[in-house]
Design an enzyme around this catalytic site. Structure first.
Site, PDB file in Angstrom:
ATOM      1  CE1 TYR A 207      37.484 -78.779 -34.653  1.00  0.00           C
ATOM      2  CE2 TYR A 207      38.008 -79.299 -36.931  1.00  0.00           C
ATOM      3  CZ  TYR A 207      37.685 -78.370 -35.956  1.00  0.00           C
ATOM      4  OH  TYR A 207      37.565 -77.054 -36.291  1.00  0.00           O
TER       5      TYR A 207
ATOM      6  CE  LYS B 274      28.875 -88.374 -67.012  1.00  0.00           C
ATOM      7  NZ  LYS B 274      28.045 -89.542 -67.368  1.00  0.00           N
TER       8      LYS B 274
HETATM    9  C1  LIG Z   1      28.813 -90.608 -67.870  1.00  0.00           C
HETATM   10  C2  LIG Z   1      28.375 -91.284 -69.089  1.00  0.00           C
HETATM   11  C3  LIG Z   1      29.322 -91.803 -69.986  1.00  0.00           C
HETATM   12  C4  LIG Z   1      30.789 -91.923 -69.660  1.00  0.00           C
HETATM   13  O1  LIG Z   1      30.929 -92.933 -68.691  1.00  0.00           O
HETATM   14  P1  LIG Z   1      32.361 -93.388 -68.133  1.00  0.00           P
HETATM   15  O2  LIG Z   1      32.039 -94.554 -67.271  1.00  0.00           O
HETATM   16  O3  LIG Z   1      32.868 -92.230 -67.340  1.00  0.00           O
HETATM   17  O4  LIG Z   1      33.226 -93.709 -69.282  1.00  0.00           O
HETATM   18  C5  LIG Z   1      28.858 -92.281 -71.207  1.00  0.00           C
HETATM   19  N1  LIG Z   1      27.534 -92.285 -71.498  1.00  0.00           N
HETATM   20  C6  LIG Z   1      26.591 -91.821 -70.641  1.00  0.00           C
HETATM   21  C7  LIG Z   1      25.168 -91.866 -71.015  1.00  0.00           C
HETATM   22  C8  LIG Z   1      26.978 -91.314 -69.400  1.00  0.00           C
HETATM   23  O5  LIG Z   1      26.049 -90.884 -68.551  1.00  0.00           O
END
Ligand SMILES: *Cc1c(COP(=O)(O)O)cnc(C)c1O
Length: 349
Positions: free
Chosen positions: A244, A35
């Site tokens: 800055y 994702k």
């Molecule tokens: C993001 C996510 C994962 C992966 O999680 P990590 O902590 O990055 O391994 C797995 N399952 C779901 C439902 C997620 O939202």
């Protein structure tokens, strides 16, 4: 070249996935979570490298991400959508062969009505209270669902990065109870859950951050390097200030290098006066505030100033940099900008 270089080691990524696959166990399918454009590193490149290494199931957040991933991967791999079947998603799900993880009775009915016979999974809420069907609703729904109809029933742990947190076993028990009698694969664990032990693995694991080199997978190999070109160097006299807000003052004669990279590249402002850059093995502190496109670095102790300084490298991992910025490795990774020149190191390179 004035642009920072982001190097993504797909070989390290594949080895991290293989290591998590080995921990998951022989009878467990290890999926891959790609994702948010593969945690910022490029979902297409990441997923293709993992598919070549044997990954067959990929999770994305939304149907739009799924469609883009299908384009990159081609037919074959299983692409699963964590947001489920949202209004307006039907054509994407059908045309790109995506599998929604349905999160509510409303999504279930939408899916059955719009795409009867099209594969789906079920996401259950076992206590995180974020996504998924809640125990009460599931009690009513499951009588209407054949035990082998979903391709997966899954849930997500809220505290898996804290092995001793009581919510881990509470969610494990809830998940076991809610899925009893189901005759389809089950999945509870992301990276953190994989490390909690075999009772958390069920039939499929879903690692994300550990593949990308992040905690809580301490054995992970670093996957990213960010190298920032030095644009110019100047000498400051005691009492002169940098950047800055004049927030850093030289207390002796110093050399300041100005490098290309800033908060527009995901090197967030909270790193100001706190993070370090590396000249090979030698740490050089940030001096002054991070600006949009530039960082200023105290290089007084270097014999020779190199052409580029590294802000992500084996000496400063995503989690170490995150800690200096008051955040987590996930956020550092996913904020890495599109402005970097990206270089992928192939697994067999
Ligand atoms: C993001 C996510 C994962 C992966 O999680 P990590 O902590 O990055 O391994 C797995 N399952 C779901 C439902 C997620 O939202």
């Amino acid at each position: 070249m004035g642009t920072g270089m982001l190097t993504i080691d797909l070989g390290a990524l594949v080895r991290n996935w293989q290591a998590l696959d080995a921990i998951s166990g022989a009878h467990v399918e290890t999926a891959a979570v790609v994702k948010a454009n593969g945690y910022g590193l490029g979902a297409g490149e990441v997923a293709n490298a993992l598919a070549n290494a044997g990954a067959r199931v990929f999770f994305v957040a939304t149907a739009e991400e799924g469609a883009a991933l299908r384009h990159a991967l081609g037919a074959g791999p299983d692409i699963r959508v964590l947001a489920g079947h949202m209004e307006g998603d039907t054509a994407l799900i059908r045309d790109h062969g995506l599998t929604p993880m349905l999160n509510s009775a409303a999504q279930f009915h939408r899916h059955q009505n719009a795409l009867p016979g099209h594969p789906y999974g079920i996401q259950l809420d076992t206590g995180m209270n974020r996504l998924g069907i809640e125990p009460g609703d599931w009690g009513e729904m499951r009588a209407t669902i054949a035990p082998d109809a979903p391709v997966l029933v899954m849930s997500h742990l809220a505290c898996a990065d804290e092995p001793l947190h009581g919510q881990n076993t509470a969610q494990l028990e809830e998940f076991t109870a809610m899925t009893e009698g189901m005759d389809c694969p089950r999945s509870l664990s992301a990276t953190g859950g994989i490390l909690l032990g075999p009772q958390f693995h069920f039939d499929m694991t879903r690692p994300g951050v550990g593949m990308y080199g992040g905690l809580p997978f301490e054995a992970a190999e670093p996957v990213v390097r960010v190298s920032l070109p030095v644009i110019q160097t100047r000498e400051l006299s005691p009492g002169e200030t940098v950047g800055y807000g004049a927030s850093w003052t030289a207390d002796e004669t110093v050399q300041i290098a100005t490098v290309s990279g800033g908060y527009a590249d995901g090197l967030i402002r909270r790193m100001s006066n706190n993070a370090r850059l590396f000249a090979g093995d030698v740490a050089c502190p940030l001096a002054g505030r991070v600006s949009m496109d530039l960082l200023t670095v105290d290089v007084s102790h270097l014999g020779e100033v190199p052409d580029a300084l590294d802000i992500l490298c084996p000496h400063q991992t995503v989690d170490q940099l995150a800690e200096r910025a008051g955040t987590i490795g996930y956020e550092i990774l996913t904020q890495l900008s599109q402005r970097y020149t990206r270089r992928y190191v192939a697994p067999d390179a």
